[in-house]
Motif scaffolding. Structure first.
Motif, PDB file in Angstrom:
ATOM      1  N   ILE A 237      -5.269  -2.335 -13.404  1.00 36.53           N
ATOM      2  CA  ILE A 237      -4.053  -3.022 -12.336  1.00 36.53           C
ATOM      3  C   ILE A 237      -4.921  -4.017 -11.216  1.00 36.53           C
ATOM      4  CG2 ILE A 237      -2.388  -2.589 -10.535  1.00 36.53           C
ATOM      5  CD1 ILE A 237      -1.820   0.133 -11.880  1.00 36.53           C
TER       6      ILE A 237
ATOM      7  N   ASP B 186      -0.341   4.391  -3.482  1.00 35.79           N
ATOM      8  CA  ASP B 186      -1.745   4.230  -3.095  1.00 35.79           C
ATOM      9  C   ASP B 186      -1.627   2.883  -1.844  1.00 35.79           C
ATOM     10  OD1 ASP B 186      -2.180   6.453  -4.323  1.00 35.79           O
ATOM     11  OD2 ASP B 186      -3.453   5.375  -5.867  1.00 35.79           O
ATOM     12  N   TRP B 187      -1.054   1.957  -2.491  1.00 36.73           N
ATOM     13  CA  TRP B 187      -1.145   0.863  -1.591  1.00 36.73           C
ATOM     14  C   TRP B 187      -0.389   1.022  -0.368  1.00 36.73           C
ATOM     15  CZ3 TRP B 187       3.172  -2.130  -0.208  1.00 36.73           C
ATOM     16  CH2 TRP B 187       2.806  -3.491   0.495  1.00 36.73           C
TER      17      TRP B 187
ATOM     18  N   THR C 211       1.371  -7.150  -8.460  1.00 32.27           N
ATOM     19  CA  THR C 211       0.340  -6.857  -9.205  1.00 32.27           C
ATOM     20  C   THR C 211       0.682  -7.125 -10.673  1.00 32.27           C
ATOM     21  OG1 THR C 211       1.241  -4.356  -9.257  1.00 32.27           O
ATOM     22  CG2 THR C 211      -0.353  -5.076  -7.526  1.00 32.27           C
TER      23      THR C 211
ATOM     24  N   GLN D  85       2.163   4.455  -8.988  1.00 31.77           N
ATOM     25  CA  GLN D  85       1.288   5.339  -8.386  1.00 31.77           C
ATOM     26  C   GLN D  85       0.135   4.151  -7.515  1.00 31.77           C
ATOM     27  OE1 GLN D  85       0.904   8.769  -8.380  1.00 31.77           O
ATOM     28  NE2 GLN D  85      -0.288   7.852  -6.443  1.00 31.77           N
ATOM     29  N   ASP D  86      -0.010   3.146  -8.278  1.00 33.99           N
ATOM     30  CA  ASP D  86      -0.689   2.310  -7.601  1.00 33.99           C
ATOM     31  C   ASP D  86       0.010   1.745  -6.373  1.00 33.99           C
ATOM     32  OD1 ASP D  86      -3.107  -0.199  -7.449  1.00 33.99           O
ATOM     33  OD2 ASP D  86      -0.965  -1.135  -7.416  1.00 33.99           O
TER      34      ASP D  86
END
Length: 164
Positions: free
Chosen positions: A2, A106-107, A54, A102-103
């Protein structure tokens, strides 16, 4: 992998964006969006400083999916994040959506958001609903008949929430 999307990624995103939106099954975007309108909507999701688009790419560089993330509301609501996700139909079931979400989680946490809210998850999109629940989101309400699904007619839109 990613990574942040770049302008050249749009050429790979547009075909699956168009396919998903015109199917009228999962997104409340206008199916008559022009490519220019869609690009502005997806690649620049917010004028807020904290926004990001993204892409998920395979080892060969093929774009398999994309996400955009941003504050759900401006001003006093800017501590709640939101996002949208699209995965190329030929790549579904391979963990792309899970990895993108999930990214995003987290971001959002690293960016100082207190929670995440998805405003319009189509209730018949069972795969997405289950995935978001697996990642800690709860359905906090459903707006009845808020979405005109191409085959199911009027269905509800879930509001889903996750604390960070």
């Amino acid at each position: 992998m990613i990574r942040d999307a770049v302008a050249d990624d749009w050429a790979a995103i547009w075909p699956f964006f168009r396919e998903i939106v015109t199917a009228r099954e999962t997104y409340a975007y206008d199916p008559d969006l022009t490519e220019e309108q869609a690009r502005a909507l997806w690649m620049s999701p917010s004028s807020a400083k904290l926004s990001r688009t993204t892409v998920f790419v395979d080892a060969g560089g093929t774009v398999m999916g994309s996400a955009n993330m941003y504050p759900n509301r401006p001003g006093p609501g800017a501590h709640v994040a939101s996002a949208s996700f699209m995965v190329d139909g030929s790549q579904r079931g391979r963990g792309v959506g899970r990895a993108l979400c999930q990214d995003m989680i987290d971001w959002a946490a690293a960016s100082g958001f207190r929670s995440i809210q998805f405003n319009a998850v189509v209730e018949t999109n069972e795969r997405a609903v289950k995935l978001w629940q697996d990642l800690g989101f709860e359905i906090i309400g459903t707006v009845p008949e808020a979405f005109l699904h191409a085959t199911h007619g009027y269905v509800g839109l879930h509001v889903m929430h996750r604390r960070l």
